[in-house]
Design a protein around this motif. Structure first.
Motif: not given
Lengths: 209, 184
Positions: A161-172, A180-193, A202-205
Motif C-alpha cells: 500500500r505504501v509503495a502504491l500510494a507513493y507511486a500513484m502520487s508520483g504518477e499524478m 521534474t527532478p522531484v517527481v522523478q526522485e520520488q518515483l525512483q525512491q519507490v523503485v529502490r525502496e 507503476l513507478a517504472l512505467r
C-alpha cells in the motif's frame, strides 16, 4: 354534435376545395428567423453543459492534487528534518495506555546511564507514532485516489500500500507537472525502496514514459 | 468544424424548405398560433439534434413531419399507440384535450362550440372534429401534398392503412362539414 352551426356553407367539397381551405394560413414572417436562432440557443445550452461537466470532474481532481502535494510535502519534511524528541506526555500515550505502566518517570537524581533505556523507549514510540501518522495519511490518499478513479483496489499488504500510494502520487504529479527532478526522485525512491511491488511497477512505467 | 458548418447549412436548408408546411399543419393540429410556433420550434430542435441520423435527405420532409407528430402527441401526453384506439367524433373533444385542461401556451384547452366557431374559421372547426388518427394523413396529403409512401414514413404506417385512413378521414371531414351546414 349539438353545437352551434358555423355560418358558412361548404357546398360540394372536392379534395382541391378542402386543400385550398386548409392551406389558407398565413405563416408568421418572423418564424424562419426564430427557427434559425434555435441553433444559437441549442449550442449555448450545449456549451453550458460542457462547462458544467468539466467543472464537475476538475474540482475533485484539483482537490486530490492539492491533498497529495500537501501529504508529500509533509512526508518529505518529516524525513529530511527530523523533529526534536516529543514531550514526554505525548509519547507516553501512543495507544491510550496509562502513563504509569508505559514509561518510567525521569527524575533529576537519575544518571545518564539510567535514563538511556527511557530515551530509547521514547525514540521507539516516536518512530511508531510517525509510522502510524504516515500510514493514516497514505490511507487517506488512497481513499481519495480510489474515489477519483472510481475503481476498487485489491486488498494489499501495508508495504504494497505504501509503495502504491507513493507511486500513484508520483504518477499524478508526473501527469500534472511533468517529469521534474522531484517527481522523478520520488518515483525512483519507490523503485529502490519497494522493489517487486505494484508500486514499483507503476513507478517504472511512469519513469519509462 | 467543417462538419458543423455543413450541418448548419443543411439545417438552414431544412428550415427554408419546410418551415411553412410544418407551421401550417401544426396550426391546423393545434388551432393556436402560439402553440403551433412552439410545436414547430420543438420539431426543429429535435431535428437539429437528430440531423446526423437522417441518412436519406430525400426523406427529410417525411422525417420532419414524423417529429412534428411525436411532439404533438407528446404535448397531449399521448403515445403514438394511442392513435390506434378507436376515437369517435363525439368523444374527440375530451380525448384531444391536453392533460390539465390547458395547451402549452396556457390557453384553455376546451371552448364551447359558439366561441370556437366565432373565433376560428369553419375548416379549422371541422378539422378539430376529425378523429386524430385521420387528421395526420388528411392534413399531410391535402395541405402539403405528401405521397402515400411519405405519409407512411411519417406516420410509421403501411401504405394500405394510409390509404384507408385517407379515405375515411376525408369522408369524415366532408360529412362533418355537410352535417353541420345544410346545403341550400
Amino acid at each position: 354534435m349539438d353545437k352551434e352551426r358555423p355560418n358558412k356553407s361548404p357546398g360540394h367539397l372536392s379534395d382541391d376545395d378542402l386543400a385550398r381551405q386548409l392551406r389558407d394560413i398565413r405563416v408568421p414572417d418572423t418564424l424562419r428567423a426564430e427557427l434559425l436562432n434555435l441553433l444559437d440557443r441549442a449550442e449555448g445550452s450545449r456549451a453550458l453543459t460542457t462547462r458544467a461537466h468539466q467543472a464537475h470532474w476538475q474540482r475533485p481532481m484539483l482537490w486530490s492534487v492539492a491533498v497529495s502535494a500537501a501529504i508529500l510535502a509533509a512526508v518529505t519534511l518529516w524525513q529530511f528534518f527530523p523533529t526534536t524528541p516529543p514531550a514526554p506526555d505525548i509519547a507516553q500515550h501512543p495507544r491510550g495506555e496509562s502513563s504509569a505502566s508505559s514509561v518510567p518517570s525521569v527524575g533529576k537524581s537519575e544518571t545518564i546511564a539510567e535514563m538511556q533505556p527511557a530515551s530509547d523507549d521514547y525514540t521507539e514510540r516516536t518512530d511508531a507514532l510517525r509510522a502510524q501518522i504516515v500510514e493514516l495519511e497514505l490511507a487517506q490518499l488512497l481513499r481519495t485516489q480510489r474515489e477519483l478513479r472510481r475503481e476498487s483496489l485489491p486488498e494489499l499488504s501495508p508495504r504494497e500500500r505504501v509503495a502504491l500510494a507513493y507511486a500513484m502520487s508520483g504518477e499524478m504529479l508526473h501527469r500534472r507537472v511533468g517529469p521534474t527532478p522531484v517527481v522523478q526522485e520520488q518515483l525512483q525512491q519507490v523503485v529502490r525502496e519497494f522493489p517487486e511491488t505494484q508500486g514499483s511497477e507503476l513507478a517504472l512505467r511512469v519513469l519509462s514514459k | 468544424m467543417a462538419d458543423n458548418t455543413a450541418r448548419k447549412r443543411q439545417f438552414e436548408q431544412c428550415v427554408d424548405q419546410h418551415h411553412a408546411g410544418l407551421y401550417r399543419v401544426a396550426l391546423r393540429l393545434t388551432g393556436r398560433e402560439a402553440t403551433a410556433v412552439e410545436l414547430v420550434q420543438e420539431t426543429y430542435l429535435q431535428a437539429w439534434r437528430g440531423l446526423d441520423s437522417l441518412r436519406d435527405t430525400e426523406r427529410m420532409r417525411a422525417w420532419l413531419f414524423a417529429i412534428l407528430r411525436r411532439q404533438f402527441l407528446k404535448s397531449l401526453g399521448r403515445s403514438p399507440e394511442w392513435l390506434a384506439t378507436d376515437v369517435t367524433p363525439h368523444t374527440l373533444e375530451e380525448d384531444v384535450a391536453p392533460r390539465g385542461g390547458a395547451w402549452p401556451d396556457g390557453s384553455a384547452a376546451t371552448a364551447d362550440a359558439t366561441q370556437r366557431t366565432d373565433d376560428r374559421d369553419l375548416i379549422q372547426w371541422a378539422v378539430e372534429q376529425l378523429e386524430v388518427r385521420y387528421r395526420f394523413p388528411v392534413l399531410l396529403q391535402l395541405m402539403e401534398g405528401l405521397s402515400v409512401a411519405e405519409i407512411g414514413q411519417a406516420l410509421e404506417l403501411p401504405p394500405g392503412t394510409v390509404l384507408s385512413h385517407l379515405h375515411r378521414g376525408k369522408q369524415q371531414l366532408r360529412a362533418i362539414l355537410e352535417r353541420e351546414i345544410p346545403h341550400g
